[in-house]
Every structure is written in structure tokens, then in C-alpha cells.
Design a protein around this motif. Structure first.
Motif, PDB file in Angstrom:
ATOM      1  N   ASP A  88      -2.446 -12.574   7.113  1.00  0.00           N
ATOM      2  CA  ASP A  88      -1.358 -13.483   6.774  1.00  0.00           C
ATOM      3  C   ASP A  88      -0.174 -12.657   6.272  1.00  0.00           C
ATOM      4  OD1 ASP A  88      -2.982 -15.586   7.435  1.00  0.00           O
ATOM      5  OD2 ASP A  88      -3.590 -16.005   5.361  1.00  0.00           O
ATOM      6  N   GLU A  89       1.008 -13.084   6.629  1.00  0.00           N
ATOM      7  CA  GLU A  89       2.181 -12.258   6.365  1.00  0.00           C
ATOM      8  C   GLU A  89       2.364 -11.940   4.888  1.00  0.00           C
ATOM      9  OE1 GLU A  89       6.965 -12.337   7.332  1.00  0.00           O
ATOM     10  OE2 GLU A  89       5.573 -13.462   8.611  1.00  0.00           O
ATOM     11  N   SER A  90       2.155 -12.902   4.024  1.00  0.00           N
ATOM     12  CA  SER A  90       2.335 -12.638   2.590  1.00  0.00           C
ATOM     13  C   SER A  90       1.321 -11.615   2.097  1.00  0.00           C
ATOM     14  CB  SER A  90       2.217 -13.934   1.791  1.00  0.00           C
ATOM     15  OG  SER A  90       0.946 -14.527   1.975  1.00  0.00           O
ATOM     16  N   LEU A  91       0.087 -11.710   2.592  1.00  0.00           N
ATOM     17  CA  LEU A  91      -0.936 -10.737   2.211  1.00  0.00           C
ATOM     18  C   LEU A  91      -0.594  -9.367   2.783  1.00  0.00           C
ATOM     19  CD1 LEU A  91      -3.645  -9.825   1.053  1.00  0.00           C
ATOM     20  CD2 LEU A  91      -4.757 -10.757   3.115  1.00  0.00           C
ATOM     21  N   ALA A  92      -0.143  -9.334   4.027  1.00  0.00           N
ATOM     22  CA  ALA A  92       0.223  -8.063   4.649  1.00  0.00           C
ATOM     23  C   ALA A  92       1.324  -7.367   3.854  1.00  0.00           C
ATOM     24  CB  ALA A  92       0.668  -8.301   6.087  1.00  0.00           C
ATOM     25  N   VAL A  93       2.281  -8.125   3.368  1.00  0.00           N
ATOM     26  CA  VAL A  93       3.355  -7.564   2.545  1.00  0.00           C
ATOM     27  C   VAL A  93       2.787  -7.025   1.236  1.00  0.00           C
ATOM     28  CG1 VAL A  93       5.431  -8.130   1.218  1.00  0.00           C
ATOM     29  CG2 VAL A  93       5.180  -8.955   3.569  1.00  0.00           C
ATOM     30  N   ASP A  94       1.887  -7.767   0.611  1.00  0.00           N
ATOM     31  CA  ASP A  94       1.267  -7.310  -0.638  1.00  0.00           C
ATOM     32  C   ASP A  94       0.494  -6.009  -0.421  1.00  0.00           C
ATOM     33  OD1 ASP A  94       2.273  -9.408  -2.112  1.00  0.00           O
ATOM     34  OD2 ASP A  94       0.434 -10.618  -1.983  1.00  0.00           O
ATOM     35  N   ARG A  95      -0.113  -5.878   0.744  1.00  0.00           N
ATOM     36  CA  ARG A  95      -0.869  -4.662   1.048  1.00  0.00           C
ATOM     37  C   ARG A  95       0.069  -3.455   1.141  1.00  0.00           C
ATOM     38  NH1 ARG A  95      -5.385  -4.670   4.146  1.00  0.00           N
ATOM     39  NH2 ARG A  95      -4.239  -3.856   5.947  1.00  0.00           N
ATOM     40  N   ILE A  96       1.223  -3.634   1.769  1.00  0.00           N
ATOM     41  CA  ILE A  96       2.202  -2.539   1.837  1.00  0.00           C
ATOM     42  C   ILE A  96       2.753  -2.238   0.449  1.00  0.00           C
ATOM     43  CG2 ILE A  96       4.446  -1.846   2.736  1.00  0.00           C
ATOM     44  CD1 ILE A  96       2.241  -1.764   4.830  1.00  0.00           C
ATOM     45  N   ARG A  97       3.005  -3.282  -0.318  1.00  0.00           N
ATOM     46  CA  ARG A  97       3.517  -3.090  -1.672  1.00  0.00           C
ATOM     47  C   ARG A  97       2.512  -2.293  -2.531  1.00  0.00           C
ATOM     48  NH1 ARG A  97       4.678  -8.121  -2.616  1.00  0.00           N
ATOM     49  NH2 ARG A  97       6.833  -7.950  -1.881  1.00  0.00           N
ATOM     50  N   ALA A  98       1.232  -2.590  -2.363  1.00  0.00           N
ATOM     51  CA  ALA A  98       0.190  -1.857  -3.101  1.00  0.00           C
ATOM     52  C   ALA A  98       0.129  -0.401  -2.650  1.00  0.00           C
ATOM     53  CB  ALA A  98      -1.160  -2.534  -2.900  1.00  0.00           C
TER      54      ALA A  98
END
Length: 283
Positions: free
Chosen positions: A136-146
Motif C-alpha cells: 500500500d502506498e502509505s506503507l511503502a512511503v513509511d518503509r522508505i522513510r524508515a
């Protein structure tokens, strides 16, 4: 990270600031040393090539029963460390999806790659699940942020690449641009869009993305050359597992000649033993 590794990582980051460069993909120390000897300024790993060298399948759509066949994180990071330790040029690591869904797992993977001597690495949004091919896009963004937080915490240079597989799973170019820009905003230094192979698509991505673009060539013997990609504004070009697949094509042809014909014509094109010895003796 020691002084030599830091200097290589800084050089790698500099390559992404202007111009266009080709970053070929290796799968073991020997293949990486050959690519280095050809004069490339940096080398990347290919998860496909590493997997094939271990007799395993690459990260792809899978059934639950196939999960154990995938190369695990420790094995992949160990290979990254082996290659990084033998090269004089920077090494970028193919870190697939970070070896887990949770952002914390992705952060651990990036930290491990840094500790292994990698100067950069990519995190993709492909899941391997046919019912949900992309995170999911929001999760994918959180993964990059992490992942970005892990790099910042280490305090060492590391080119973080956010990869979106939207085009490979049949998604729209609009979604591809949106995801890639979201990953750049979350801390990726470069966007990677496999599946972008024609001039029109690549040109659109260069115009629409808010950061450097990496494309992969060699998947099908694409007609675009490096000069074409440079003119389009691409910053970085990789070749994925295509060199490894070409090598395995040759190996399969040799095996068939030996088994079906009992002849040895393949040997006419081999590299001389002395030449390989000389190449691998070089520090």
C-alpha cells in the motif's frame, strides 16, 4: 565504515548529482572484479544473479510454499559484504523489498547493508503476492522513510534508492510518478522505475519526477543506447540480472553441446587461464 569505504561512498553519491552513468550488476566477487576491471566507476549487485548463483529463484510472484526457496537476508547481506570487501569502486546493493513488510525491518536491512560496506541500496515496493503485488502506498512511503532514518542514524554516505514496480505489474504511469515522487519526498536520493523502456515513457518520468531517475536496460535487448538515455535526462542506468542471465544462457548452451553432441567447440571462445589469473591478481 572505514575511511576507504567512506571515500567510495562519497564518490558514489557524487555520481548521482549530474550527468548519466552506467551501473552494471554483479552477483559474486569474480563478476564484480571483471566489471571493475572494465573501468566502470561503480558496481551494483543483482538479487537475481545472487539467487541463481545459489541455485535459488529470484524474488518474484510466489506461493506460500515457495517462500523457503527465496534467498534470505543474512545470505544476501553476506554476499554484499564479500563483494564490497574486494572492490576498489563503490558497491550498491539490491535489497529487494527490505526482506520484510514492516518499516523497522527495512531499516534493519539498510543498516546491515551499510555495515557490510555498501555505498547505496534500493528498496522496492513489490510484495511477491499476486493478490497485492505492491505494498500500500502509505506503507511503502513509511518503509522508505524508515530506511532514510537508518541512513541518517549511521551518519555515513549512502545513496538510498526508492524503487516502484508499478509498470511491471500493469499499473499506470500516473501511479508510477506519484509513488516515485512520494519515495523521493520520504528521503530516497534516486527513483528507480523498472519497466520504463521506451523514450516517451522515460522522457515523461524525467520531466515529472522530483529527483534523479534510474532505469534498467537489458531486460529484452532494448533499442535505446546509453547516449539516448543520457539525452533523455536519465541519471543512472542499471542492467539488473541480464548479465547473469546471459552467462547462464552460455552455460546452458555448453551443457547441451556436451550432452547432445559430445563436442567441445564452446572452448574456442573461453578466456585464457593466464588472463583471468592476471585479472584476479590485481589489487
Amino acid at each position: 565504515m572505514n575511511i576507504d569505504s567512506r571515500e567510495r561512498a562519497e564518490r558514489f553519491a557524487e555520481l548521482h548529482r549530474e550527468g548519466c552513468f552506467l551501473l552494471p550488476n554483479a552477483w559474486d566477487v569474480g563478476s564484480a572484479r571483471v566489471l571493475e576491471s572494465a573501468g566502470f566507476p561503480a558496481v551494483a549487485t543483482t538479487s537475481a544473479g545472487v539467487a541463481f548463483s545459489l541455485g535459488r529463484p529470484d524474488h518474484d510472484f510466489h506461493e506460500e510454499k515457495d517462500q523457503d526457496a527465496r534467498v534470505d537476508r543474512d545470505t544476501m547481506i553476506r554476499r554484499v559484504g564479500e563483494i564490497a570487501g574486494e572492490l576498489g569502486v563503490p558497491l550498491s546493493a539490491d535489497l529487494e523489498d527490505g526482506y520484510g513488510e514492516a518499516p523497522g525491518t527495512v531499516a534493519e536491512t539498510v543498516a546491515m547493508a551499510l555495515a557490510a560496506g555498501a555505498a547505496g541500496g534500493n528498496i522496492e515496493d513489490f510484495t511477491g503476492d499476486r493478490a497485492r503485488p505492491l505494498y500500500d502506498e502509505s506503507l511503502a512511503v513509511d518503509r522508505i522513510r524508515a530506511a532514510r532514518a537508518a541512513v541518517d542514524a549511521a551518519g555515513e554516505p549512502f545513496v538510498l534508492v526508492g524503487r516502484t514496480d508499478v509498470l511491471l505489474v500493469g499499473g499506470s504511469l500516473e501511479e508510477c510518478v506519484r509513488r516515485a515522487n512520494a519515495y523521493l519526498a520520504a528521503g530516497a536520493d534516486c527513483a528507480f522505475v523498472p519497466g520504463a523502456a521506451d523514450a516517451e515513457t522515460i522522457g515523461t518520468l524525467v520531466r515529472e519526477l522530483d529527483g534523479p531517475l534510474n532505469v534498467v536496460m537489458g531486460l529484452t535487448g532494448n533499442a535505446l543506447a546509453l547516449d539516448d538515455l543520457r539525452a533523455l535526462g536519465v541519471r543512472r542506468v542499471t542492467v539488473g540480472g541480464s548479465i547473469a542471465r546471459a552467462m547462464y544462457r552460455q552455460l546452458l548452451d555448453v551443457a547441451r553441446e556436451l550432452k547432445e553432441q559430445g563436442t567441445f567447440s564452446y572452448a574456442a571462445g573461453q578466456i585464457a587461464q593466464a588472463d583471468l589469473n592476471d585479472l584476479f591478481r590485481q589489487s
